[in-house]
Design a protein around this motif. Sequence first.
Motif, PDB file in Angstrom:
ATOM      1  N   LYS A   1       0.824  -1.205   0.000  1.00 34.89           N
ATOM      2  CA  LYS A   1       0.000   0.000   0.000  1.00 34.89           C
ATOM      3  C   LYS A   1       0.862   1.262   0.000  1.00 34.89           C
ATOM      4  N   SER A   2       0.530   2.191  -0.888  1.00 34.07           N
ATOM      5  CA  SER A   2       1.360   3.390  -1.041  1.00 34.07           C
ATOM      6  C   SER A   2       0.799   4.598  -0.310  1.00 34.07           C
ATOM      7  N   GLU A   3      -0.395   4.446   0.300  1.00 31.94           N
ATOM      8  CA  GLU A   3      -1.011   5.553   1.023  1.00 31.94           C
ATOM      9  C   GLU A   3      -0.850   5.373   2.521  1.00 31.94           C
ATOM     10  N   ARG A   4      -0.804   6.496   3.220  1.00 31.07           N
ATOM     11  CA  ARG A   4      -0.759   6.432   4.683  1.00 31.07           C
ATOM     12  C   ARG A   4      -2.134   6.069   5.230  1.00 31.07           C
ATOM     13  N   ARG A   5      -2.144   5.537   6.402  1.00 35.89           N
ATOM     14  CA  ARG A   5      -3.384   5.119   7.069  1.00 35.89           C
ATOM     15  C   ARG A   5      -4.191   6.334   7.523  1.00 35.89           C
ATOM     16  N   LYS A   6      -5.496   6.270   7.342  1.00 32.03           N
ATOM     17  CA  LYS A   6      -6.403   7.294   7.880  1.00 32.03           C
ATOM     18  C   LYS A   6      -6.560   7.067   9.378  1.00 32.03           C
ATOM     19  N   GLU A   7      -6.475   8.120  10.159  1.00 29.18           N
ATOM     20  CA  GLU A   7      -6.649   8.018  11.607  1.00 29.18           C
ATOM     21  C   GLU A   7      -8.058   8.475  11.980  1.00 29.18           C
ATOM     22  N   LEU A   8      -8.947   7.520  12.080  1.00 25.12           N
ATOM     23  CA  LEU A   8     -10.353   7.815  12.320  1.00 25.12           C
ATOM     24  C   LEU A   8     -10.575   8.517  13.657  1.00 25.12           C
ATOM     25  N   ALA A   9      -9.817   8.129  14.685  1.00 27.51           N
ATOM     26  CA  ALA A   9     -10.026   8.722  16.013  1.00 27.51           C
ATOM     27  C   ALA A   9      -9.806  10.227  15.987  1.00 27.51           C
ATOM     28  N   GLN A  10      -8.727  10.660  15.327  1.00 25.45           N
ATOM     29  CA  GLN A  10      -8.455  12.098  15.270  1.00 25.45           C
ATOM     30  C   GLN A  10      -9.533  12.852  14.489  1.00 25.45           C
ATOM     31  N   ILE A  11     -10.049  12.226  13.429  1.00 23.23           N
ATOM     32  CA  ILE A  11     -11.100  12.869  12.637  1.00 23.23           C
ATOM     33  C   ILE A  11     -12.364  13.025  13.480  1.00 23.23           C
ATOM     34  N   ILE A  12     -12.681  11.992  14.245  1.00 22.42           N
ATOM     35  CA  ILE A  12     -13.893  12.041  15.067  1.00 22.42           C
ATOM     36  C   ILE A  12     -13.767  13.098  16.162  1.00 22.42           C
ATOM     37  N   MET A  13     -12.545  13.280  16.683  1.00 20.12           N
ATOM     38  CA  MET A  13     -12.334  14.314  17.703  1.00 20.12           C
ATOM     39  C   MET A  13     -12.713  15.705  17.190  1.00 20.12           C
ATOM     40  N   MET A  14     -12.620  15.898  15.886  1.00 21.64           N
ATOM     41  CA  MET A  14     -12.913  17.207  15.310  1.00 21.64           C
ATOM     42  C   MET A  14     -14.408  17.458  15.133  1.00 21.64           C
ATOM     43  N   HIS A  15     -15.233  16.419  15.362  1.00 14.55           N
ATOM     44  CA  HIS A  15     -16.681  16.629  15.379  1.00 14.55           C
ATOM     45  C   HIS A  15     -17.059  17.215  16.743  1.00 14.55           C
ATOM     46  N   PRO A  16     -18.077  18.040  16.777  1.00 15.41           N
ATOM     47  CA  PRO A  16     -18.422  18.680  18.065  1.00 15.41           C
ATOM     48  C   PRO A  16     -18.980  17.699  19.081  1.00 15.41           C
ATOM     49  N   ASP A  17     -18.344  17.661  20.236  1.00 13.09           N
ATOM     50  CA  ASP A  17     -18.838  16.918  21.404  1.00 13.09           C
ATOM     51  C   ASP A  17     -19.166  15.461  21.104  1.00 13.09           C
ATOM     52  N   VAL A  18     -18.163  14.735  20.623  1.00 11.58           N
ATOM     53  CA  VAL A  18     -18.297  13.298  20.383  1.00 11.58           C
ATOM     54  C   VAL A  18     -17.251  12.564  21.228  1.00 11.58           C
ATOM     55  N   PHE A  19     -17.687  11.546  21.948  1.00 11.18           N
ATOM     56  CA  PHE A  19     -16.775  10.699  22.725  1.00 11.18           C
ATOM     57  C   PHE A  19     -16.127   9.711  21.766  1.00 11.18           C
ATOM     58  N   VAL A  20     -14.815   9.504  21.903  1.00 13.40           N
ATOM     59  CA  VAL A  20     -14.137   8.502  21.075  1.00 13.40           C
ATOM     60  C   VAL A  20     -13.078   7.786  21.902  1.00 13.40           C
ATOM     61  N   ALA A  21     -12.984   6.484  21.698  1.00  6.76           N
ATOM     62  CA  ALA A  21     -11.949   5.676  22.342  1.00  6.76           C
ATOM     63  C   ALA A  21     -11.317   4.785  21.291  1.00  6.76           C
ATOM     64  N   GLN A  22     -10.050   4.506  21.478  1.00  5.27           N
ATOM     65  CA  GLN A  22      -9.324   3.557  20.640  1.00  5.27           C
ATOM     66  C   GLN A  22      -8.765   2.505  21.584  1.00  5.27           C
ATOM     67  N   THR A  23      -9.124   1.244  21.379  1.00  9.51           N
ATOM     68  CA  THR A  23      -8.807   0.221  22.368  1.00  9.51           C
ATOM     69  C   THR A  23      -8.652  -1.138  21.698  1.00  9.51           C
ATOM     70  N   THR A  24      -8.353  -2.171  22.496  1.00  7.89           N
ATOM     71  CA  THR A  24      -8.292  -3.542  21.979  1.00  7.89           C
ATOM     72  C   THR A  24      -8.919  -4.477  23.006  1.00  7.89           C
ATOM     73  N   ALA A  25      -9.389  -5.617  22.535  1.00 11.79           N
ATOM     74  CA  ALA A  25      -9.977  -6.610  23.441  1.00 11.79           C
ATOM     75  C   ALA A  25      -8.928  -7.233  24.345  1.00 11.79           C
ATOM     76  N   ALA A  26      -7.656  -7.123  23.974  1.00  8.65           N
ATOM     77  CA  ALA A  26      -6.574  -7.661  24.805  1.00  8.65           C
ATOM     78  C   ALA A  26      -6.328  -6.800  26.035  1.00  8.65           C
ATOM     79  N   HIS A  27      -6.679  -5.540  25.971  1.00 10.09           N
ATOM     80  CA  HIS A  27      -6.538  -4.624  27.111  1.00 10.09           C
ATOM     81  C   HIS A  27      -7.904  -4.556  27.800  1.00 10.09           C
TER      82      HIS A  27
END
Length: 531
Positions: free
Chosen positions: A369-395
């Motif tokens: 893949k020649s494109e960088r990964r989209k960071e969904l969490a950062q994009i969601i932070m830019m929406h007004p008053d939205v809670f966002v978490a990035q996590t894994t089932a291992a944690h």
Amino acid sequence: MEEKKNYFDTENLEEIYKDIIDIGYFNEQVVGAYNNGTAEEELPADIYTARSIIPAGTGALRDFSYIAPEIPLFNSDNCVGCMECVTECPDTAILGKVIPESKLEEELNKIQDPVKREHLRRQFAKTTKYYDVPKRKGIEPGLFMIAIDPTKCKGCAECVFACGDHNALQMVKKTRENLKTYKETFEFYTKLPETPKEYIQDKVLADMMLAGKSLLYVGGAGSCMGCGEATAIRMMLAATGFVYGPENIGIVAATGCNTVYSSTYPYNPFRVPWINSLFENAPAVAIGIRARWDQMGWQHKRLWVIGGDGAMYDIGFQSLSRMLASGMDIKVLVLDTQVYSNTGGQSSTSSYLGQDTKLSAYGKEIKGKSERRKELAQIIMMHPDVFVAQTTAAHINHFYRSIISANEYPGPAVVIVYTTCQPEHGVGDDMAMHQARLAVESRAFPLLIYDPRKGETIKERLSLQGNPAVKEDWYVHPKTGEVIDFIYFARTEGRFAKHFDKDGNPDEVLLKAQEDRLKNWRLLQELAGLR
């Protein structure tokens, strides 16, 4: 003339549901025919298939005991009651229960066969957590049982890895004799009363799966062995069901692996209301459901949208963004596999730079893949008053805290979960938990929680707690001294294998991928006020 039923009459929902589908007929005739292999020849085209209806929990009737040659064996002497094996199993094939000592003796005394009685007695562990601690508090000591359901176990051995150094589980070969014993043991487990609430510690979040109201994913789904997605779904439902109850949960599932393995007719693993939608409009469907629920006074019910890379990162991103902008009380679980697993393993905008996938294959000119990964969490932070978490089932604690906080948040919330896809990532069936941990340690997928209730600034709202060496660029393993960077992570997965030469040296593309991950981590550090 027969009076027409009002299907919006909330006072008679049970009667209306019975009118829509005869559960007994479906389970006995339809599921029975699929189980014995005669469905294709004998079943008529009926009203249920015409309506695409599958009743709740029919996956419980599915038998996977023929799938794998091995099955986990429980050694109660080594068990500490950590519940990690129960939590991480993607198929609800291994369950835990705590029984007061006197009640267990009462149940065991009903067993006439002394050999069978002694075998069942050995399935219970005397742990500090459930025996000694309650005893010190003046509560009757409890004995902890791990039960393996041979009809749901696919033999992935994820539970053995989760158990780790405790060595309370090991894989053994299946035989006709031991399968019979497993079935008898699990039958004994199902007849025991539920774990009394005094043994379920609210502060130990893994204990939630001891409660019957948390077991809302019954297994029997057609997911791959060790599927990382299924564990995340089970845990989301457990955390939501434990707090709100199964009658107060609804799911809108976007097209993807999750809809295939959870609704392969006639099997459905969910014990809650659910609907499948196209991956480009699942959040829009949820908007309609939420609006109707709110009209009916059902503001307390939790509504979850489940979707993968296509549903949330790519073709369905606009629908997701519109839902977030609405401010409606809808929760989203993003199953981030970094690849379109459902349609053959194509790259998506959540794929990593250099990742070898279909439509971004490694070759002479273009090396993955020649494109960088989209960071969904950062994009969601830019929406007004939205809670966002990035996590894994291992944690486990971080995951459960993310789900609990998302449910409590009075508005839209998104929980993005790293979900290992063994076939597409090129890792073993038992490696979902291991690879998720490594993704966090290597900065491939940092943990984060962004909660608008914490303050006015991003620094106040964003927490990177849970990541190792949170103020450093890379985490260094305390025992080996190895730097756990993205290249370390890439060595462990088949999707990056072609980027290493015969001596194990990474190529330029992989070095750029590592640089991308470090830039992303430093940006998160800056946003959180750590740089």
